[in-house]
Design an enzyme around this catalytic site. Sequence first.
Site, short mmCIF file in Angstrom:
data_model
loop_
_atom_site.label_atom_id
_atom_site.label_comp_id
_atom_site.label_asym_id
_atom_site.label_seq_id
_atom_site.Cartn_x
_atom_site.Cartn_y
_atom_site.Cartn_z
N ARG A 175 -0.23 -2.34 4.49
CA ARG A 175 -2.11 -3.19 3.63
C ARG A 175 -2.21 -2.07 2.21
NH1 ARG A 175 -5.50 -5.08 7.24
NH2 ARG A 175 -7.31 -7.08 6.03
N ARG B 294 -12.82 -8.93 0.66
CA ARG B 294 -11.59 -8.95 0.37
C ARG B 294 -10.76 -9.45 -0.50
NH1 ARG B 294 -12.90 -10.60 6.26
NH2 ARG B 294 -11.25 -10.09 6.85
N ARG C 102 -13.80 -19.40 11.66
CA ARG C 102 -12.85 -18.66 12.75
C ARG C 102 -14.05 -17.94 13.60
NH1 ARG C 102 -9.26 -14.27 9.99
NH2 ARG C 102 -11.20 -12.90 9.22
N LYS D 62 -2.51 -14.57 10.00
CA LYS D 62 -1.51 -14.08 10.33
C LYS D 62 -2.39 -14.12 11.99
CE LYS D 62 -3.10 -10.11 7.88
NZ LYS D 62 -3.67 -10.86 7.05
N ARG E 140 -16.76 -12.64 12.91
CA ARG E 140 -17.20 -11.07 12.66
C ARG E 140 -18.12 -10.79 11.56
NH1 ARG E 140 -11.28 -9.92 11.02
NH2 ARG E 140 -11.95 -9.10 9.57
P1 AMP Z 1 -9.14 -7.54 9.43
O1 AMP Z 1 -8.90 -7.81 11.23
O2 AMP Z 1 -6.83 -7.76 9.59
O3 AMP Z 1 -8.67 -8.87 8.46
O4 AMP Z 1 -9.12 -6.21 9.37
C1 AMP Z 1 -10.44 -5.85 8.86
C2 AMP Z 1 -10.54 -4.65 7.98
O5 AMP Z 1 -10.05 -3.32 8.71
C3 AMP Z 1 -10.30 -4.16 6.61
O6 AMP Z 1 -10.48 -4.81 5.44
C4 AMP Z 1 -10.01 -3.26 6.01
O7 AMP Z 1 -11.87 -2.67 6.19
C5 AMP Z 1 -9.81 -2.54 7.86
N1 AMP Z 1 -7.91 -2.54 7.79
C6 AMP Z 1 -7.40 -3.34 8.85
N2 AMP Z 1 -6.00 -2.89 8.78
C7 AMP Z 1 -5.96 -2.24 7.61
C8 AMP Z 1 -4.93 -1.45 6.85
N3 AMP Z 1 -3.82 -1.37 7.20
N4 AMP Z 1 -5.15 -0.19 6.06
C9 AMP Z 1 -6.69 0.06 5.05
N5 AMP Z 1 -7.15 -0.60 6.22
C10 AMP Z 1 -7.60 -1.94 7.05
#
Ligand code: AMP
Length: 216
Positions: free
Chosen positions: A90, A173, A129, A15, A162
């Site tokens: 999400r 996750r 990544r 994404k 990360r």
């Molecule tokens: P990402 O960078 O999209 O993989 O997000 C990293 C982390 O941020 C996720 O594992 C969640 O802990 C939190 N996170 C990101 N977007 C959301 C969302 N829309 N709702 C809840 N937690 C989120």
Amino acid sequence: MRRRVILLGPPGSGKGTIAARLKTEFGFEHFSTGHLLRQEVAKDSAVGRQVGLFLERGELVPDELVLALVESTLAKSRPEQGYLSDGFPRTLVQASAFDAWSGTRGLAIEQVIYCESSEELVLSRITGRRSCVACGHVYHATFVPPKTVGRCDECGGGLAQRADDSEALVRRRFQVYLRETEPLVAYYRAQGNLTVVDASQSLEKIMARIEVMLRQ
Ligand code: AMP
């Protein structure tokens, strides 16, 4: 061109890379809730410390907090620019709250792109990544390398892996994704604005398909 777009799919399904390409090629207004949340953590504010506990465990941050963050981000942007969301919504609660919020502001979602991906593909991708610590731009050591090793092409910031991209946390996750986020596929399919892309295809193939679809 459709300009109010949601990217849906498990972590590591591409994404962020697709968002970066759409931003560079078509000037999309991109936001990533993951990046916004990591910025809160970096500020070490009271909210950031609370958020950090969820990120460390690979758990979702509470809906109310995420919704407030998204609404304040979009309230600052120009509505005619639209938005390209990576990582939001999400949960079903977030999706229906966002439908209500965006619908009353003339900002309803026009297109949802679902990046379908297996757990094994996600794992193989995510280990390579690297993200820019300053602007969040995403690279991949093999598939999307930066021009200079360890430096962001966009802003010159440093690139890092990360903390939550370890194999154990990625598996965690992915489970959270299946439980909380995958139901959104049926939700948006029922609304009639969902397109499925096979995330195992080459980026060029995926981008060509997305471009055609957004211009329809
Ligand atoms: P990402 O960078 O999209 O993989 O997000 C990293 C982390 O941020 C996720 O594992 C969640 O802990 C939190 N996170 C990101 N977007 C959301 C969302 N829309 N709702 C809840 N937690 C989120």
